[in-house]
Design a protein around this motif. Structure first.
Motif, PDB file in Angstrom:
ATOM      1  N   PHE A   1       2.074  -6.603 -12.634  1.00  0.00           N
ATOM      2  CA  PHE A   1       1.546  -5.799 -11.532  1.00  0.00           C
ATOM      3  C   PHE A   1       0.046  -5.592 -11.697  1.00  0.00           C
ATOM      4  N   GLU A   2      -0.624  -5.441 -10.569  1.00  0.00           N
ATOM      5  CA  GLU A   2      -2.030  -5.039 -10.573  1.00  0.00           C
ATOM      6  C   GLU A   2      -2.157  -3.857  -9.613  1.00  0.00           C
ATOM      7  N   VAL A   3      -2.429  -2.673 -10.162  1.00  0.00           N
ATOM      8  CA  VAL A   3      -2.579  -1.483  -9.338  1.00  0.00           C
ATOM      9  C   VAL A   3      -4.061  -1.295  -9.015  1.00  0.00           C
TER      10      VAL A   3
ATOM     11  N   VAL B   1       0.846  -1.188   0.000  1.00  0.00           N
ATOM     12  CA  VAL B   1       0.000   0.000   0.000  1.00  0.00           C
ATOM     13  C   VAL B   1       0.890   1.249   0.000  1.00  0.00           C
ATOM     14  N   VAL B   2       0.624   2.159  -0.934  1.00  0.00           N
ATOM     15  CA  VAL B   2       1.282   3.467  -0.916  1.00  0.00           C
ATOM     16  C   VAL B   2       0.635   4.245   0.230  1.00  0.00           C
ATOM     17  N   PHE B   3       1.422   4.542   1.257  1.00  0.00           N
ATOM     18  CA  PHE B   3       0.838   4.968   2.529  1.00  0.00           C
ATOM     19  C   PHE B   3       1.403   6.300   3.015  1.00  0.00           C
ATOM     20  N   SER B   4       0.532   7.301   3.105  1.00  0.00           N
ATOM     21  CA  SER B   4       0.960   8.627   3.559  1.00  0.00           C
ATOM     22  C   SER B   4       0.627   8.889   5.023  1.00  0.00           C
ATOM     23  N   GLY B   5      -0.275   8.098   5.589  1.00  0.00           N
ATOM     24  CA  GLY B   5      -0.765   8.378   6.931  1.00  0.00           C
ATOM     25  C   GLY B   5      -1.979   9.282   6.932  1.00  0.00           C
ATOM     26  N   GLY B   6      -2.518   9.572   5.723  1.00  0.00           N
ATOM     27  CA  GLY B   6      -3.708  10.403   5.595  1.00  0.00           C
ATOM     28  C   GLY B   6      -4.989   9.581   5.552  1.00  0.00           C
ATOM     29  N   GLN B   7      -6.109  10.269   5.405  1.00  0.00           N
ATOM     30  CA  GLN B   7      -7.418   9.607   5.411  1.00  0.00           C
ATOM     31  C   GLN B   7      -7.531   8.532   4.343  1.00  0.00           C
ATOM     32  N   ASP B   8      -7.208   8.880   3.117  1.00  0.00           N
ATOM     33  CA  ASP B   8      -7.437   7.964   2.006  1.00  0.00           C
ATOM     34  C   ASP B   8      -6.541   6.731   2.077  1.00  0.00           C
ATOM     35  N   SER B   9      -5.252   6.950   2.286  1.00  0.00           N
ATOM     36  CA  SER B   9      -4.341   5.801   2.295  1.00  0.00           C
ATOM     37  C   SER B   9      -4.559   4.920   3.523  1.00  0.00           C
TER      38      SER B   9
ATOM     39  N   GLY C   1       8.434 -10.288  -4.670  1.00  0.00           N
ATOM     40  CA  GLY C   1       7.509 -11.226  -5.305  1.00  0.00           C
ATOM     41  C   GLY C   1       6.053 -10.861  -5.107  1.00  0.00           C
ATOM     42  N   ILE C   2       5.783  -9.549  -4.939  1.00  0.00           N
ATOM     43  CA  ILE C   2       4.416  -9.071  -4.723  1.00  0.00           C
ATOM     44  C   ILE C   2       3.901  -8.439  -6.014  1.00  0.00           C
ATOM     45  N   ASN C   3       2.682  -8.774  -6.382  1.00  0.00           N
ATOM     46  CA  ASN C   3       2.106  -8.265  -7.622  1.00  0.00           C
ATOM     47  C   ASN C   3       1.125  -7.109  -7.422  1.00  0.00           C
ATOM     48  N   THR C   4       0.497  -7.051  -6.259  1.00  0.00           N
ATOM     49  CA  THR C   4      -0.581  -6.087  -6.035  1.00  0.00           C
ATOM     50  C   THR C   4      -0.096  -4.825  -5.340  1.00  0.00           C
ATOM     51  N   ILE C   5      -0.404  -3.685  -5.953  1.00  0.00           N
ATOM     52  CA  ILE C   5      -0.088  -2.368  -5.395  1.00  0.00           C
ATOM     53  C   ILE C   5      -1.406  -1.627  -5.187  1.00  0.00           C
TER      54      ILE C   5
END
Length: 218
Positions: free
Chosen positions: A154-156, A8-16, A115-119
């Motif tokens: 990849f699967e975003v 997970v692209v993680f900012s620490g905000g509401q959405d992420s 070895g992770i495909n999901t972002i």
């Protein structure tokens, strides 16, 4: 294709943060990746650290200071004030050129090594505030580019792409993390945790969404 792990692209905000808990419901292993680009609201990185530590999520912070040098704007410069409203033409001065493209590209490299495909990213076209790199067409285009660039599948995923802020609050409520998202995240452009400064575009969007959520769903 590994369907059990996600980054997970993680900012620490509401959405992420909403996306982080969404991912935890769907994947056996979730890793959060944040970026330090010398942003003014550095407290968001501390929020990200605290949330991951408290809720047992592996967390990494990657150095992306080059972005600060390349794209001076109101989120990276103390002497540039955040636009209080979106301009009629062009994008707000809180838009950081290339940010989501770089974030997703670096996260893709990170994911492939493990070895992770999901972002997973919390961008939304419904509430994109004039940011071109929050659009679905961009995400789909970059997904193809990343696959070709690294010869890897990849699967975003963008759980929030077609929902507004009220529906994002509803998602947090349904996930049982409404209080976490409300009190422990930082969305404010001026770096104030929780309800924020109440004056910047991000705070206004968050507050209006919450009021609509309460009126519509509670």
């Amino acid at each position: 294709m590994n369907k059990e792990k996600a980054v997970v692209v993680f900012s620490g905000g509401q959405d992420s943060t909403t996306c982080l808990f969404w991912a935890k419901k769907r994947f056996k292993e979730v890793i959060a990746v944040s970026f330090d680009y010398n942003q003014k609201h550095k407290l968001e990185l501390q929020c990200a650290k605290d949330i991951c530590k408290k809720y047992n999520v592996e967390h990494h912070i990657l150095d992306l200071n080059l972005l600060n040098q390349l794209a001076p704007n109101s989120l990276t410069r103390q002497d540039i004030k955040v636009d209080k409203s979106s301009p009629e033409n062009g994008v707000p001065n809180s838009f950081v050129d290339g940010r989501n493209m770089l974030f997703l590209s670096f996260v893709a490299v990170f994911a492939k090594q493990r070895g992770i495909n999901t972002i997973i990213t919390g961008v939304s076209q419904s509430d994109f505030s004039g940011y071109p790199d929050c659009r679905d067409v961009f995400i789909k285009s970059l997904n193809v580019t990343l696959n070709l660039a690294m010869d890897y599948e990849f699967e975003v995923l963008t759980p929030l792409m077609w929902i507004d802020k009220a529906e994002t609050w509803k998602m947090a409520y349904d996930l049982g993390v409404l209080d976490i998202v409300k009190n422990e995240t930082l969305t404010c452009y001026n770096g104030i945790k929780g309800n924020g400064c109440g004056d910047c575009p991000s705070c206004k969007l968050r507050k209006n969404g919450y009021l609509k959520f309460k009126k519509t769903y509670l």
